[in-house]
Enzyme design. Structure first.
Site, PDB file in Angstrom:
ATOM      1  N   CYS A 149       0.855  -1.184   0.000  1.00  0.00           N
ATOM      2  CA  CYS A 149       0.000   0.000   0.000  1.00  0.00           C
ATOM      3  C   CYS A 149       0.893   1.237   0.000  1.00  0.00           C
ATOM      4  O   CYS A 149       2.073   1.170   0.312  1.00  0.00           O
ATOM      5  CB  CYS A 149      -0.868   0.024   1.242  1.00  0.00           C
TER       6      CYS A 149
ATOM      7  N   ARG B 285       1.984   1.208  -5.880  1.00  0.00           N
ATOM      8  CA  ARG B 285       2.105   0.302  -4.735  1.00  0.00           C
ATOM      9  C   ARG B 285       0.818  -0.453  -4.430  1.00  0.00           C
ATOM     10  O   ARG B 285       0.805  -1.371  -3.617  1.00  0.00           O
ATOM     11  CB  ARG B 285       2.531   1.085  -3.490  1.00  0.00           C
TER      12      ARG B 285
ATOM     13  N   TRP C 144      -3.626  -2.021  -1.391  1.00  0.00           N
ATOM     14  CA  TRP C 144      -3.512  -3.327  -2.057  1.00  0.00           C
ATOM     15  C   TRP C 144      -3.996  -4.314  -1.014  1.00  0.00           C
ATOM     16  O   TRP C 144      -3.334  -4.544  -0.006  1.00  0.00           O
ATOM     17  CB  TRP C 144      -2.052  -3.575  -2.425  1.00  0.00           C
TER      18      TRP C 144
ATOM     19  N   ASN D  40       0.237   0.272   6.182  1.00  0.00           N
ATOM     20  CA  ASN D  40       0.756  -0.607   5.134  1.00  0.00           C
ATOM     21  C   ASN D  40       1.412  -1.782   5.844  1.00  0.00           C
ATOM     22  O   ASN D  40       2.259  -1.586   6.712  1.00  0.00           O
ATOM     23  CB  ASN D  40       1.782   0.177   4.298  1.00  0.00           C
ATOM     24  N   GLY D  41       1.007  -3.012   5.511  1.00  0.00           N
ATOM     25  CA  GLY D  41       1.602  -4.175   6.164  1.00  0.00           C
ATOM     26  C   GLY D  41       0.523  -5.137   6.617  1.00  0.00           C
ATOM     27  O   GLY D  41      -0.625  -5.062   6.167  1.00  0.00           O
TER      28      GLY D  41
ATOM     29  N   GLU E  69      11.564 -14.398 -18.198  1.00  0.00           N
ATOM     30  CA  GLU E  69      11.179 -12.998 -18.005  1.00  0.00           C
ATOM     31  C   GLU E  69      10.136 -12.586 -19.046  1.00  0.00           C
ATOM     32  O   GLU E  69       9.182 -11.866 -18.740  1.00  0.00           O
ATOM     33  CB  GLU E  69      12.432 -12.113 -18.066  1.00  0.00           C
TER      34      GLU E  69
ATOM     35  N   LYS F 165       6.471 -11.188 -18.093  1.00  0.00           N
ATOM     36  CA  LYS F 165       5.968  -9.873 -18.561  1.00  0.00           C
ATOM     37  C   LYS F 165       4.583 -10.027 -19.176  1.00  0.00           C
ATOM     38  O   LYS F 165       3.682  -9.253 -18.897  1.00  0.00           O
ATOM     39  CB  LYS F 165       6.903  -9.240 -19.607  1.00  0.00           C
TER      40      LYS F 165
ATOM     41  N   GLU G 158       1.934 -10.852 -16.496  1.00  0.00           N
ATOM     42  CA  GLU G 158       1.659  -9.732 -15.589  1.00  0.00           C
ATOM     43  C   GLU G 158       0.703  -8.717 -16.198  1.00  0.00           C
ATOM     44  O   GLU G 158      -0.193  -8.240 -15.517  1.00  0.00           O
ATOM     45  CB  GLU G 158       2.971  -9.001 -15.250  1.00  0.00           C
TER      46      GLU G 158
ATOM     47  N   HIS H  82      10.092 -32.616 -23.293  1.00  0.00           N
ATOM     48  CA  HIS H  82       9.772 -33.365 -22.070  1.00  0.00           C
ATOM     49  C   HIS H  82       8.430 -32.927 -21.475  1.00  0.00           C
ATOM     50  O   HIS H  82       8.238 -32.993 -20.266  1.00  0.00           O
ATOM     51  CB  HIS H  82      10.888 -33.209 -21.044  1.00  0.00           C
TER      52      HIS H  82
ATOM     53  N   LYS I 141       3.754  -3.019  -7.019  1.00  0.00           N
ATOM     54  CA  LYS I 141       5.140  -2.784  -7.405  1.00  0.00           C
ATOM     55  C   LYS I 141       6.102  -3.224  -6.311  1.00  0.00           C
ATOM     56  O   LYS I 141       7.185  -3.717  -6.577  1.00  0.00           O
ATOM     57  CB  LYS I 141       5.309  -1.294  -7.685  1.00  0.00           C
TER      58      LYS I 141
END
Ligand code: G6P
Length: 624
Positions: free
Chosen positions: A2, A27, A80, A106-107, A497, A501, A504, A520, A619
């Site tokens: 947050c 955030r 968040w 936040n937390g 990566e 991307k 996300e 495989h 983020k």
């Protein structure tokens, strides 16, 4: 996770808080709110809205936005969700039952259930499902018991709370006072030049427009911020804490889109310039035309780094992918064994760490809770902790014994782009410098690689020129439901990566694999509907990758290939090719990742999605 903001002064607080929340929206963005404490009002003014900060902005009346020239305290929050769904009721700030205390957080308060039961027994009732409202009422309980001393009440409450927090708290009776505190979640206090205004933020971005004088709170510290007074900071045992006021050096232009439609594409295009900044003064050309690498962290801890027989890299997300490239670089150039661990796994599995080991922690934000915890564990075991961090003054930068900033400037888009190439560049410089010092690479290899590293920004520009072509070729792929990304050697982490991307920001399922592993399992998924991205640049395994492509072609899979400039062979097999300039094998990821970023970006934009703030992501992940 947050974002927290706060303001104390005589300007109109609401616009300052709203602007700060916009800057911290990366955030978290499922709901937002502000609380104001003005002389002219008999109670807090509270505004909350579900969704983005712009929704909150639209419900704040103009007369509140324009109120000026009277002392006012205000706090704000962009959320968040952890406890309780995203809703107006669960949005912060939370008001205590008495209406005298208001708090943003936040937390996560891990023992909130137990605390809530105790508060219910004392007659408290709750309006939300959040752990934050429990903390707010706990502060209120002590506040009522201790003769309305807010700082003491916060200290008392935090002594009972287990978990992580950054909080800002106001009391109704004093509109010139904010108390804030942190443990494992960042919090910064900004002080105006004239000492007559204070700013609070989860990071320094909301305050750099007003001041560069900041205090970074340390864990388990509580700050008393009061107009007309110096900031006072105490520890949880109430002893006075010493602190420094630091100068923060943030480029304000990095916080704007600079003419691009989104932060993500701006940050993709920023990369050549960012890498120049990252290498400035570090990869140096001497008068005789040869290169040297100057890293003060390496210089100061040379003996310990040279002695290391084992390196453990800990990181999360994109930074973990940079770590996988770091492993190949360090093993190839320094002949030191390297393990790469997800920080979240490392911290809980009693890993073998010896005194002479070096633990490299990689983090864009410098605030990721799992990476911080992994560092603490490594330090307890006596290892040297080396941070590779972007967030200047961040918790990880401060917790590490030494390290290297990547210096790519604030990254706002939630999907990491320029931080990744910055991290890989730092890892390359580190491996080269260490290999040079150890004598595990030849002078010729060192010189050639240093020279080629300095050419990477120019070569990146050439890749970026293909943005329009990548935009065009992405169109048929926007309807895909699954993607496969395949690469070998240094391109294998790039495949991971690339898949991350796409997941996300476009919400298309994607997987990255070492190309030879395809047979495989993943080959079972291949049909005419399946796009497969091959990272097929020239290196010793080129022919083998072509064989993998032919296996896909015979199953009618649609191939997008990233190839080396001038490649004649692959265009005969692939539906689409993207060329990157030739470079040394170890430096290929710095170029081959750009098409991955651009492809994901264009697919997401064409799907009409919010690329800068994808759903459910944040983020900076400051909870485990
Ligand atoms: C979040 C971000 C990712 C990032 C990861 C690790 O998941 O959305 O982009 O890679 O955290 O963050 P760090 O700041 O430690 O690199």
């Amino acid at each position: 996770m947050c974002g927290i903001v706060g303001y104390l002064g005589s300007q109109s607080a609401a616009p300052i808080l709203i602007k700060g929340l916009h800057q911290l929206e990366y955030r978290g963005y499922d709901s937002a709110g502000i609380a104001l404490n003005c002389e002219s009002e008999s109670s807090f003014q509270l505004f909350k809205a579900k969704g983005k900060v712009s929704n909150l902005e639209s419900i704040i009346p103009d007369e509140v936005k324009m109120r000026d020239n009277m002392p006012v305290a205000g706090i704000g929050h962009t959320r968040w969700a952890t406890h309780g769904e995203p809703s107006t009721a669960n949005a912060h700030p939370h008001l205590s039952m008495s209406g005298e205390v208001v708090l943003v957080h936040n937390g996560i308060i891990e023992n909130y259930k137990e605390l809530k039961d105790q508060l219910i027994d004392r007659g408290y009732t709750f309006q939300s499902q959040t752990d934050t409202e429990v903390l707010c009422n706990l502060v209120d309980l002590y506040y009522q018991q201790n003769g309305k001393n807010l700082r003491l009440a916060v200290v008392q409450a935090l002594n009972k709370a287990i978990g992580a927090y950054a909080i800002a708290v106001m009391e109704q009776k004093d509109n010139q006072h904010i108390v804030c505190a942190r443990k494992a979640s960042p919090l910064v206090i900004g002080i105006s030049e004239g000492n007559d205004e204070f700013f609070i933020g989860s990071d320094a971005t909301p305050m750099v427009e007003y001041t560069h004088k900041v205090i970074y709170l340390d864990d388990e510290q509580v700050a008393d911020v009061r107009l007309g007074h110096e900031v006072e900071i105490v520890n949880l045992d109430q002893s006075l804490a010493e602190f420094d006021v630091k100068e923060v050096d943030l480029d304000i232009t990095a916080l704007t889109k600079g003419g691009f439609p989104h932060f993500m594409i701006k940050e993709i295009f920023d990369q050549p310039h960012c890498l120049e900044n990252c290498m400035r003064g570090r990869v140096v050309r001497l008068d005789d035309g040869t290169y040297d690498i100057k890293l003060s962290a390496l210089h100061n801890f040379k003996a310990k780094l040279i002695r290391a027989r084992h390196v453990i890299i800990v990181a999360c997300g994109t930074s973990w992918h940079a770590g996988l490239i770091g492993k190949q670089l360090i093993e190839e150039m320094c002949r030191i064994r390297v393990e790469v661990e997800y920080a979240s796994e490392f911290r809980y599995r009693n890993p073998v760490i010896e005194k002479d080991d070096v633990v490299i922690a990689i983090s864009q934000s410098g605030e990721t809770a799992d990476t911080l915890a992994a560092i603490q564990l490594a330090k307890e075991k006596g290892a040297l902790v080396f941070g590779i961090v972007n967030g200047v003054g961040s918790s990880i930068a401060r917790a590490a014994d030494t390290g290297i900033y990547i210096h790519v400037g604030p990254e706002i888009g939630v999907a990491s782009t320029k931080a990744f190439t910055g991290q890989v560049t730092v890892l390359t410089m580190l491996a080269l410098a260490l290999g040079h010092a150890l004598g595990t690479i030849s002078e010729e290899y060192f010189q050639q690689t240093c020279h080629e590293l300095t050419q990477i920004p120019l070569k990146m520009e050439k890749v970026l020129q293909q943005n329009d072509a990548i935009c065009l070729l992405s169109t048929p792929f926007t309807f895909a439901r699954n993607f496969l990304y395949l690469g070998r050697g240094y391109n294998y982490p790039v495949a991971l990566e690339g898949a991350l991307k796409l997941k996300e920001i476009s919400y298309i399922h994607a997987e990255g694999y070492p190309a030879a592993e395809m047979k495989h399992g993943p080959i079972a998924l291949v049909d005419a509907e399946m796009p497969i991205v091959f990272l097929a640049t020239h290196h010793e395994l080129y022919q083998k990758i072509i064989s993998n492509m032919q296996e896909v072609q015979s199953r009618k899979g649609r191939i997008i290939a990233v190839v080396t400039e001038g490649d004649q062979e692959i265009s005969k097999i692939a539906q689409a090719t993207i060329e990157i300039p030739a470079t040394l094998n170890a430096l290929v990821p710095l170029l081959s990742v750009l098409p991955m970023q651009m492809l994901a970006y264009h697919v997401a934009v064409k799907k009409g999605l919010n690329v800068d703030m994808p759903r459910n992501l944040a983020k900076s992940v400051t909870v485990e």
